[in-house]
Design a protein around this motif. Structure first.
Motif, short mmCIF file in Angstrom:
data_model
loop_
_atom_site.label_atom_id
_atom_site.label_comp_id
_atom_site.label_asym_id
_atom_site.label_seq_id
_atom_site.Cartn_x
_atom_site.Cartn_y
_atom_site.Cartn_z
N MET A 1 6.07 -4.16 1.23
CA MET A 1 5.34 -5.20 0.52
C MET A 1 4.00 -4.68 -0.01
SD MET A 1 5.44 -8.22 -0.52
CE MET A 1 4.61 -9.72 -0.85
N ILE A 2 3.34 -3.84 0.77
CA ILE A 2 2.06 -3.28 0.33
C ILE A 2 2.28 -2.46 -0.95
CG2 ILE A 2 0.26 -1.57 0.87
CD1 ILE A 2 0.41 -2.50 3.77
N LEU A 3 3.30 -1.60 -0.94
CA LEU A 3 3.54 -0.75 -2.10
C LEU A 3 3.88 -1.56 -3.35
CD1 LEU A 3 5.42 2.32 -0.65
CD2 LEU A 3 3.20 2.27 -1.76
N LYS A 4 4.66 -2.60 -3.18
CA LYS A 4 5.00 -3.45 -4.33
C LYS A 4 3.72 -4.01 -4.95
CE LYS A 4 7.49 -7.59 -5.65
NZ LYS A 4 8.21 -8.76 -5.20
N ASN A 5 2.80 -4.47 -4.12
CA ASN A 5 1.53 -5.00 -4.62
C ASN A 5 0.67 -3.89 -5.23
OD1 ASN A 5 2.19 -7.60 -3.82
ND2 ASN A 5 1.18 -7.40 -1.84
N TRP A 6 0.65 -2.73 -4.60
CA TRP A 6 -0.13 -1.62 -5.13
C TRP A 6 0.37 -1.18 -6.50
CZ3 TRP A 6 -1.43 2.40 -0.76
CH2 TRP A 6 -2.41 1.85 0.08
N ILE A 7 1.68 -1.16 -6.67
CA ILE A 7 2.25 -0.76 -7.96
C ILE A 7 1.84 -1.76 -9.04
CG2 ILE A 7 4.42 -0.49 -9.24
CD1 ILE A 7 5.54 0.73 -6.55
N GLN A 8 1.87 -3.04 -8.72
CA GLN A 8 1.42 -4.05 -9.68
C GLN A 8 -0.07 -3.88 -9.98
OE1 GLN A 8 2.69 -7.65 -7.67
NE2 GLN A 8 4.44 -7.86 -9.05
N GLU A 9 -0.87 -3.66 -8.95
CA GLU A 9 -2.30 -3.43 -9.14
C GLU A 9 -2.53 -2.17 -9.98
OE1 GLU A 9 -6.36 -2.50 -6.54
OE2 GLU A 9 -4.59 -3.25 -5.50
N PHE A 10 -1.80 -1.12 -9.67
CA PHE A 10 -1.92 0.13 -10.41
C PHE A 10 -1.68 -0.10 -11.90
CE2 PHE A 10 0.10 3.78 -12.42
CZ PHE A 10 -0.79 4.79 -12.15
N SER A 98 7.32 6.86 -5.80
CA SER A 98 8.19 7.63 -4.92
C SER A 98 7.82 7.46 -3.44
CB SER A 98 8.14 9.11 -5.29
OG SER A 98 6.89 9.68 -4.93
N LEU A 99 6.69 6.83 -3.19
CA LEU A 99 6.18 6.65 -1.82
C LEU A 99 6.95 5.55 -1.10
CD1 LEU A 99 3.74 7.86 -0.24
CD2 LEU A 99 2.41 5.90 -1.04
N THR A 100 7.06 5.69 0.22
CA THR A 100 7.67 4.64 1.05
C THR A 100 6.59 3.98 1.91
OG1 THR A 100 8.11 6.09 2.94
CG2 THR A 100 9.83 5.95 1.21
N GLU A 101 6.87 2.79 2.35
CA GLU A 101 5.93 2.07 3.24
C GLU A 101 5.62 2.91 4.48
OE1 GLU A 101 4.49 -1.14 3.01
OE2 GLU A 101 5.35 -1.54 1.04
N GLU A 102 6.62 3.57 5.01
CA GLU A 102 6.43 4.38 6.22
C GLU A 102 5.44 5.51 5.98
OE1 GLU A 102 9.62 3.66 4.96
OE2 GLU A 102 9.75 1.92 6.31
N GLN A 103 5.46 6.08 4.80
CA GLN A 103 4.56 7.21 4.49
C GLN A 103 3.09 6.79 4.44
OE1 GLN A 103 6.84 8.32 0.98
NE2 GLN A 103 7.04 10.39 1.83
N LEU A 104 2.82 5.50 4.32
CA LEU A 104 1.44 5.03 4.32
C LEU A 104 0.76 5.28 5.66
CD1 LEU A 104 1.76 1.63 2.41
CD2 LEU A 104 0.95 3.84 1.53
N SER A 105 1.55 5.40 6.71
CA SER A 105 1.00 5.65 8.06
C SER A 105 0.87 7.14 8.37
CB SER A 105 1.89 5.01 9.12
OG SER A 105 1.93 3.62 8.93
N ASP A 106 1.44 8.00 7.54
CA ASP A 106 1.37 9.44 7.78
C ASP A 106 -0.08 9.92 7.72
OD1 ASP A 106 4.11 9.46 7.90
OD2 ASP A 106 4.41 10.45 5.97
N ARG A 123 -2.55 7.91 5.29
CA ARG A 123 -2.43 8.01 3.83
C ARG A 123 -2.74 6.67 3.14
NH1 ARG A 123 1.91 10.70 3.45
NH2 ARG A 123 1.03 12.58 2.56
N GLY A 124 -2.35 5.58 3.72
CA GLY A 124 -2.61 4.27 3.12
C GLY A 124 -4.10 3.97 3.00
N ILE A 125 -4.87 4.36 3.99
CA ILE A 125 -6.33 4.17 3.94
C ILE A 125 -6.92 5.06 2.86
CG2 ILE A 125 -8.49 4.41 5.24
CD1 ILE A 125 -6.62 2.10 6.19
#
Length: 166
Positions: A1-10, A98-106, A123-125
């Protein structure tokens, strides 16, 4: 859900950045508000370059900026900066989608010549602060540069002062 919103914001904010950079006049690229400030052209080029950093930030766990060369063109040529911006937005979009939600925590780290300059942190921060917020900060600076040189500021979130007196 975060990535979907970030893509729209982007997408929305890339369009706002485009409008802002397109409003930078060639004649004022050498304007510098103080001895320690960038010129308007250097600031515009930096804004365009931030989009390039999406790739290293979103696709690498350790991003060494010293070993990552980007041909930028001259900061005294707004058309070169606009081309740089468009190329980098495409690269950034690819990296973001190409990013996944899980990768935001890497865990992610930035280095400059092997020396840690940022991180390690999730990575998300980093994406929110180093990419999105960093870009917005410099766009605000560009608005000040434009007004200081008597240029119109495009409406990014609605009408601007210049629109209200026209």
């Amino acid at each position: 859900m975060i990535l979907k919103n970030w893509i729209q914001e982007f997408e929305q904010e890339s369009e706002n950045t485009r409008k802002l950079l397109q409003s930078v006049p060639q004649k004022d690229l050498n304007y510098r508000p103080s001895d320690i400030s960038w010129t308007m052209g250097e600031l515009a080029q930096h804004i365009a370059t931030i989009y390039y950093w999406y790739v290293g930030t979103l696709t690498q766990d350790v991003y060494d900026v010293a070993s990552d060369y980007l041909e930028r063109g001259s900061p005294s040529d707004i058309n070169a900066t606009l081309t740089l911006f468009e190329d980098n937005v495409q690269k950034a979009r690819q990296a973001l989608t190409s990013l996944t939600e899980e990768q935001l925590s890497d865990e992610w780290t930035m280095k400059a010549g092997g020396k840690v300059v940022l991180g390690p942190m999730p990575r998300g921060i980093v994406a929110r602060s180093f990419l999105f917020n960093h870009l917005y900060h410099h766009r605000g600076e560009m608005i000040v540069y434009l007004r200081a040189t008597g240029n119109k500021v495009p409406g990014l979130y609605g009408p601007t002062y210049e629109n209200s007196i026209a």
